[in-house]
Design a protein around this motif. Sequence first.
Motif, PDB file in Angstrom:
ATOM      1  N   GLU A 148     104.875   7.714  78.505  1.00  0.00           N
ATOM      2  CA  GLU A 148     105.906   8.534  79.160  1.00  0.00           C
ATOM      3  C   GLU A 148     106.740   9.308  78.145  1.00  0.00           C
ATOM      4  O   GLU A 148     106.971  10.513  78.284  1.00  0.00           O
ATOM      5  CB  GLU A 148     106.810   7.655  80.020  1.00  0.00           C
ATOM      6  N   PHE A 149     107.209   8.611  77.094  1.00  0.00           N
ATOM      7  CA  PHE A 149     108.018   9.271  76.070  1.00  0.00           C
ATOM      8  C   PHE A 149     107.203  10.378  75.399  1.00  0.00           C
ATOM      9  O   PHE A 149     107.677  11.515  75.243  1.00  0.00           O
ATOM     10  CB  PHE A 149     108.512   8.263  75.030  1.00  0.00           C
ATOM     11  N   ALA A 150     105.975  10.055  75.004  1.00  0.00           N
ATOM     12  CA  ALA A 150     105.135  11.036  74.312  1.00  0.00           C
ATOM     13  C   ALA A 150     104.857  12.241  75.205  1.00  0.00           C
ATOM     14  O   ALA A 150     104.879  13.385  74.731  1.00  0.00           O
ATOM     15  CB  ALA A 150     103.834  10.391  73.864  1.00  0.00           C
ATOM     16  N   GLY A 151     104.618  11.996  76.469  1.00  0.00           N
ATOM     17  CA  GLY A 151     104.349  13.102  77.384  1.00  0.00           C
ATOM     18  C   GLY A 151     105.510  14.075  77.470  1.00  0.00           C
ATOM     19  O   GLY A 151     105.310  15.281  77.600  1.00  0.00           O
ATOM     20  N   LYS A 152     106.729  13.552  77.375  1.00  0.00           N
ATOM     21  CA  LYS A 152     107.917  14.397  77.459  1.00  0.00           C
ATOM     22  C   LYS A 152     108.302  15.023  76.127  1.00  0.00           C
ATOM     23  O   LYS A 152     108.758  16.171  76.084  1.00  0.00           O
ATOM     24  CB  LYS A 152     109.111  13.586  77.969  1.00  0.00           C
ATOM     25  N   TYR A 153     108.171  14.262  75.019  1.00  0.00           N
ATOM     26  CA  TYR A 153     108.806  14.694  73.768  1.00  0.00           C
ATOM     27  C   TYR A 153     107.892  14.812  72.550  1.00  0.00           C
ATOM     28  O   TYR A 153     108.288  15.440  71.574  1.00  0.00           O
ATOM     29  CB  TYR A 153     109.949  13.731  73.417  1.00  0.00           C
ATOM     30  N   ASP A 154     106.728  14.181  72.561  1.00  0.00           N
ATOM     31  CA  ASP A 154     105.849  14.220  71.386  1.00  0.00           C
ATOM     32  C   ASP A 154     104.400  14.102  71.851  1.00  0.00           C
ATOM     33  O   ASP A 154     103.731  13.114  71.588  1.00  0.00           O
ATOM     34  CB  ASP A 154     106.212  13.075  70.429  1.00  0.00           C
ATOM     35  N   PRO A 155     103.905  15.138  72.560  1.00  0.00           N
ATOM     36  CA  PRO A 155     102.613  15.030  73.227  1.00  0.00           C
ATOM     37  C   PRO A 155     101.391  15.174  72.308  1.00  0.00           C
ATOM     38  O   PRO A 155     100.474  15.959  72.566  1.00  0.00           O
ATOM     39  CB  PRO A 155     102.678  16.158  74.263  1.00  0.00           C
ATOM     40  N   GLN A 156     101.366  14.374  71.265  1.00  0.00           N
ATOM     41  CA  GLN A 156     100.203  14.355  70.393  1.00  0.00           C
ATOM     42  C   GLN A 156      99.198  13.346  70.956  1.00  0.00           C
ATOM     43  O   GLN A 156      99.582  12.310  71.498  1.00  0.00           O
ATOM     44  CB  GLN A 156     100.612  13.979  68.976  1.00  0.00           C
TER      45      GLN A 156
ATOM     46  N   ARG B 205      94.722   3.013  67.242  1.00  0.00           N
ATOM     47  CA  ARG B 205      94.940   2.754  68.669  1.00  0.00           C
ATOM     48  C   ARG B 205      96.222   3.454  69.089  1.00  0.00           C
ATOM     49  O   ARG B 205      96.967   3.963  68.247  1.00  0.00           O
ATOM     50  CB  ARG B 205      94.995   1.256  68.978  1.00  0.00           C
ATOM     51  N   LEU B 206      96.481   3.454  70.373  1.00  0.00           N
ATOM     52  CA  LEU B 206      97.672   4.108  70.912  1.00  0.00           C
ATOM     53  C   LEU B 206      98.918   3.601  70.193  1.00  0.00           C
ATOM     54  O   LEU B 206      99.102   2.389  70.039  1.00  0.00           O
ATOM     55  CB  LEU B 206      97.771   3.811  72.414  1.00  0.00           C
ATOM     56  N   SER B 207      99.759   4.514  69.731  1.00  0.00           N
ATOM     57  CA  SER B 207     100.975   4.133  69.006  1.00  0.00           C
ATOM     58  C   SER B 207     102.169   4.919  69.531  1.00  0.00           C
ATOM     59  O   SER B 207     102.023   6.020  70.067  1.00  0.00           O
ATOM     60  CB  SER B 207     100.815   4.393  67.506  1.00  0.00           C
ATOM     61  N   ALA B 208     103.337   4.325  69.350  1.00  0.00           N
ATOM     62  CA  ALA B 208     104.571   4.987  69.765  1.00  0.00           C
ATOM     63  C   ALA B 208     104.901   6.120  68.801  1.00  0.00           C
ATOM     64  O   ALA B 208     104.670   6.019  67.598  1.00  0.00           O
ATOM     65  CB  ALA B 208     105.720   3.980  69.795  1.00  0.00           C
ATOM     66  N   SER B 209     105.464   7.168  69.329  1.00  0.00           N
ATOM     67  CA  SER B 209     105.999   8.247  68.498  1.00  0.00           C
ATOM     68  C   SER B 209     107.096   7.678  67.599  1.00  0.00           C
ATOM     69  O   SER B 209     107.849   6.787  68.004  1.00  0.00           O
ATOM     70  CB  SER B 209     106.589   9.323  69.417  1.00  0.00           C
ATOM     71  N   GLY B 210     107.202   8.195  66.395  1.00  0.00           N
ATOM     72  CA  GLY B 210     108.311   7.795  65.528  1.00  0.00           C
ATOM     73  C   GLY B 210     109.652   8.090  66.165  1.00  0.00           C
ATOM     74  O   GLY B 210     110.618   7.342  66.015  1.00  0.00           O
ATOM     75  N   TRP B 211     109.713   9.195  66.917  1.00  0.00           N
ATOM     76  CA  TRP B 211     110.963   9.552  67.593  1.00  0.00           C
ATOM     77  C   TRP B 211     111.273   8.552  68.704  1.00  0.00           C
ATOM     78  O   TRP B 211     112.435   8.255  68.962  1.00  0.00           O
ATOM     79  CB  TRP B 211     110.901  10.976  68.130  1.00  0.00           C
ATOM     80  N   HIS B 212     110.232   8.017  69.326  1.00  0.00           N
ATOM     81  CA  HIS B 212     110.426   6.968  70.332  1.00  0.00           C
ATOM     82  C   HIS B 212     110.962   5.711  69.660  1.00  0.00           C
ATOM     83  O   HIS B 212     111.884   5.063  70.168  1.00  0.00           O
ATOM     84  CB  HIS B 212     109.102   6.702  71.044  1.00  0.00           C
ATOM     85  N   THR B 213     110.404   5.377  68.497  1.00  0.00           N
ATOM     86  CA  THR B 213     110.899   4.219  67.741  1.00  0.00           C
ATOM     87  C   THR B 213     112.373   4.415  67.399  1.00  0.00           C
ATOM     88  O   THR B 213     113.181   3.493  67.528  1.00  0.00           O
ATOM     89  CB  THR B 213     110.058   4.001  66.470  1.00  0.00           C
TER      90      THR B 213
ATOM     91  N   PRO C 229     103.200   1.818  61.911  1.00  0.00           N
ATOM     92  CA  PRO C 229     103.125   2.224  63.318  1.00  0.00           C
ATOM     93  C   PRO C 229     103.689   1.138  64.240  1.00  0.00           C
ATOM     94  O   PRO C 229     103.637  -0.055  63.935  1.00  0.00           O
ATOM     95  CB  PRO C 229     101.619   2.389  63.564  1.00  0.00           C
ATOM     96  N   VAL C 230     104.209   1.594  65.354  1.00  0.00           N
ATOM     97  CA  VAL C 230     104.682   0.704  66.411  1.00  0.00           C
ATOM     98  C   VAL C 230     103.715   0.871  67.579  1.00  0.00           C
ATOM     99  O   VAL C 230     103.415   1.997  67.987  1.00  0.00           O
ATOM    100  CB  VAL C 230     106.130   1.055  66.824  1.00  0.00           C
ATOM    101  N   TYR C 231     103.237  -0.255  68.093  1.00  0.00           N
ATOM    102  CA  TYR C 231     102.222  -0.251  69.141  1.00  0.00           C
ATOM    103  C   TYR C 231     102.749  -0.882  70.425  1.00  0.00           C
ATOM    104  O   TYR C 231     103.657  -1.730  70.378  1.00  0.00           O
ATOM    105  CB  TYR C 231     101.000  -1.055  68.676  1.00  0.00           C
ATOM    106  N   PRO C 232     102.166  -0.501  71.564  1.00  0.00           N
ATOM    107  CA  PRO C 232     102.494  -1.215  72.794  1.00  0.00           C
ATOM    108  C   PRO C 232     102.257  -2.715  72.594  1.00  0.00           C
ATOM    109  O   PRO C 232     101.270  -3.118  71.979  1.00  0.00           O
ATOM    110  CB  PRO C 232     101.513  -0.626  73.817  1.00  0.00           C
ATOM    111  N   GLY C 233     103.198  -3.501  73.079  1.00  0.00           N
ATOM    112  CA  GLY C 233     103.126  -4.950  72.894  1.00  0.00           C
ATOM    113  C   GLY C 233     103.975  -5.449  71.743  1.00  0.00           C
ATOM    114  O   GLY C 233     104.275  -6.638  71.662  1.00  0.00           O
TER     115      GLY C 233
END
Length: 156
Positions: free
Chosen positions: A28-36, A52-60, A94-98
């Motif tokens: 959700e965050f990436a879709g709005k603010y960092d759609p890589q 694997r899927l990782s959180a945006s640094g801006w999300h972190t 990197p920060v990952y889901p979980g």
Amino acid sequence: MKYFEDLEIGTITRSPRSYEVTREEVIEFAGKYDPQPFHLDDEAAKQTFFGRLSASGWHTAAMTMRLMVETFQAGEPQAGLGSPGIDELKWIKPVYPGDTLRTESELISKRRMKSRPDMGLTKSETRVFNQDDELVMSMIGNGLIRVRDPDAPVED
């Protein structure tokens, strides 16, 4: 109420709770603010450094801000006046889901402002750790805080 004069350099404040990173929030965050692609799609992420899927640094950084605000709210009220910015921000791992994040912030300097003797400027280093106590992000940020006695002399 805690004022500029009450702050001690070297004090470390830890977040009272941790923050669990969810897959849904990462997307959700990436879709709005960092759609890589590596923040949005598992297959695309497998082809990158992240693996694997990782959180945006801006999300972190946003999750860190949430933890920092909760930490302020859980402690003694401060005469805070906001922030004029960040001097340094590093995404280390990197920060990952979980993952589950926690923060600790250390006051590294403070000074009265000559141009605004009613305010002090603080500098804190915030470190963000995952559930394995691995450092994932660090930043050095500045804060403004009210002075208890604005008429007291400003030291050089």
